[in-house]
Design an enzyme around this catalytic site. Structure first.
Site, PDB file in Angstrom:
ATOM      1  CB  THR A 118      -0.848  -0.077   1.287  1.00 38.80           C
ATOM      2  OG1 THR A 118      -1.694  -1.188   1.155  1.00 38.80           O
ATOM      3  CG2 THR A 118      -1.636   1.164   1.543  1.00 38.80           C
ATOM      4  NE  ARG A 138      -8.628  -7.830   2.552  1.00 40.33           N
ATOM      5  CZ  ARG A 138      -7.628  -6.959   2.660  1.00 40.33           C
ATOM      6  NH1 ARG A 138      -7.377  -6.138   1.671  1.00 40.33           N
ATOM      7  NH2 ARG A 138      -6.904  -6.898   3.750  1.00 40.33           N
ATOM      8  N   GLY A 178      -9.881  -3.982   2.739  1.00 40.27           N
ATOM      9  CA  GLY A 178      -8.915  -3.951   3.838  1.00 40.27           C
ATOM     10  C   GLY A 178      -9.109  -2.741   4.728  1.00 40.27           C
ATOM     11  CB  THR A 228       1.260  -0.186   4.950  1.00 41.61           C
ATOM     12  OG1 THR A 228       1.488  -1.324   4.094  1.00 41.61           O
ATOM     13  CG2 THR A 228       2.560   0.190   5.637  1.00 41.61           C
TER      14      THR A 228
HETATM   15  N1  ASP Z   1      -3.347  -2.890   4.436  1.00 41.95           N
HETATM   16  C1  ASP Z   1      -3.580  -3.298   3.068  1.00 41.95           C
HETATM   17  C2  ASP Z   1      -4.778  -4.191   3.006  1.00 41.95           C
HETATM   18  O1  ASP Z   1      -4.947  -5.022   3.862  1.00 41.95           O
HETATM   19  C3  ASP Z   1      -2.427  -4.022   2.480  1.00 41.95           C
HETATM   20  C4  ASP Z   1      -1.113  -3.322   2.568  1.00 41.95           C
HETATM   21  O2  ASP Z   1      -0.879  -2.499   3.434  1.00 41.95           O
HETATM   22  O3  ASP Z   1      -0.281  -3.606   1.695  1.00 41.95           O
HETATM   23  O4  ASP Z   1      -5.509  -4.098   2.051  1.00 41.95           O
END
Ligand code: ASP
Length: 315
Positions: free
Chosen positions: A182, A210, A212, A233
């Site tokens: 992210t 889904r 996040g 993240t």
């Molecule tokens: N936090 C993000 C998610 O779960 C993933 C990430 O930080 O890369 O969608």
């Protein structure tokens, strides 16, 4: 005039020096530096924290190295569904989108939701309809195609596995390691206003729509001038369960912790207690910053008006 600062991240996870080539390492560091400088330039010219973080995020979204915008990972169905959020700490206004497709810069759409809708959170087709109505730039599927993302997805598409992987250059590693990709930015401007934004493609091979933590206000993204601006993240489910970003704010507001102490409590205790891997970046309204991670690495950078500037990857 208050001190101002700009902080960004490009994902956290099992990012190990031994898995990196020097070329890739410098590609990441360069990309972070360019985005950091673009955001900082807005602050230097007296611009707002919201505009600074937007400027930085758009650059990261346009760079295929990061799992956001152009480089967003593939879902189980072989498409990209992107999530993004932005919050202005000066008035607690916020905008977020989830599961949007073909939007070149989801952060622009989230900003549009914040500024020009009566809502905070739009999802799926409705969010795409709003993008079209507001004249947000769309791109064809091919724009979001990159060979390494495709290979990454191909390796697990027939399984029920989903992966929090960022870029993966060795396919066996994909299944072994957890990396995240992210992008996020937080800033404190010269008027002492703070803001936070996060943008992501989510997890490789995700399904069932889904969503996040990134677009969920209080979980992956939060800003309040009274306390802090945070962008997270990592393994999103754990950040949702701990209401991670808002918890940092609460620890500051109700317990009097400093930004660094509060972030440390959430990342190194509360998240670790439930197996939540990742990290977060933060600023307060005095221009202090912090970057805390419990994973091996987090692509990150910080620059402030006192002349401090740094981009880094490993813990
Ligand atoms: N936090 C993000 C998610 O779960 C993933 C990430 O930080 O890369 O969608």
């Amino acid at each position: 005039m208050s001190d101002y600062s700009m902080v960004l991240h490009g994902g956290a996870g099992t990012i190990l020096k031994e898995d990196m080539t020097p070329e890739l390492e410098s590609a990441y560091l360069n990309a972070l530096q360019i985005a950091l400088d673009a955001g900082f330039a807005v602050l230097e010219q007296g611009g707002t924290a919201v505009n600074a973080i937007k400027a930085a995020i758009v650059i990261l979204e346009d760079n295929v190295l990061f799992n956001a915008g152009r480089g967003a990972v593939f879902t189980k169905k072989g498409v990209q569904e992107m999530d993004a959020a932005i919050m202005d700490g000066s008035d607690l206004s916020a905008g977020a989108v989830a599961g949007v497709r073909n939007v070149r810069n989801p952060i622009m759409l989230a900003t549009e939701v914040m500024r020009n809708s009566n809502h905070v959170f739009l999802s799926g087709k409705g969010a795409n309809d709003f993008a079209i109505k507001q004249g947000i730039k769309l791109e064809p599927d091919e724009y979001f195609y990159s060979a390494f993302r495709y290979d990454q997805w191909k390796a697990i598409r027939d399984s029920d596995n989903y992966s929090l992987d960022h870029t993966n250059h060795h396919l066996e590693e994909l299944l072994r390691d957890k990396k995240f990709g992210t992008v996020g930015a937080v800033a404190c401007d010269s008027n002492g206003n703070i803001a936070a934004a996060t943008s992501t493609g989510g997890m490789t091979n995700k399904k069932y729509g889904r969503i996040g933590d990134s677009p969920v206000i209080g979980c992956g993204t939060y800003a309040n001038n009274k306390t802090c601006a945070i962008s997270c993240t990592g393994h999103g489910e754990m950040f949702i369960r701990t209401v991670a970003a808002y918890d940092v704010s609460c620890l500051m507001e109700y317990k009097g912790l400093s930004l660094q102490e509060a972030m440390n409590e959430v990342v190194n205790h509360k998240l670790i207690n439930i197996g939540g891997e990742g990290g977060m970046i933060g600023v307060d309204a005095k221009g202090n910053h912090a970057m805390v991670l419990n994973s091996a690495g987090m692509y990150r950078g910080v620059r402030n008006n006192k002349g401090f500037s740094e981009v880094s990857i490993y813990k």
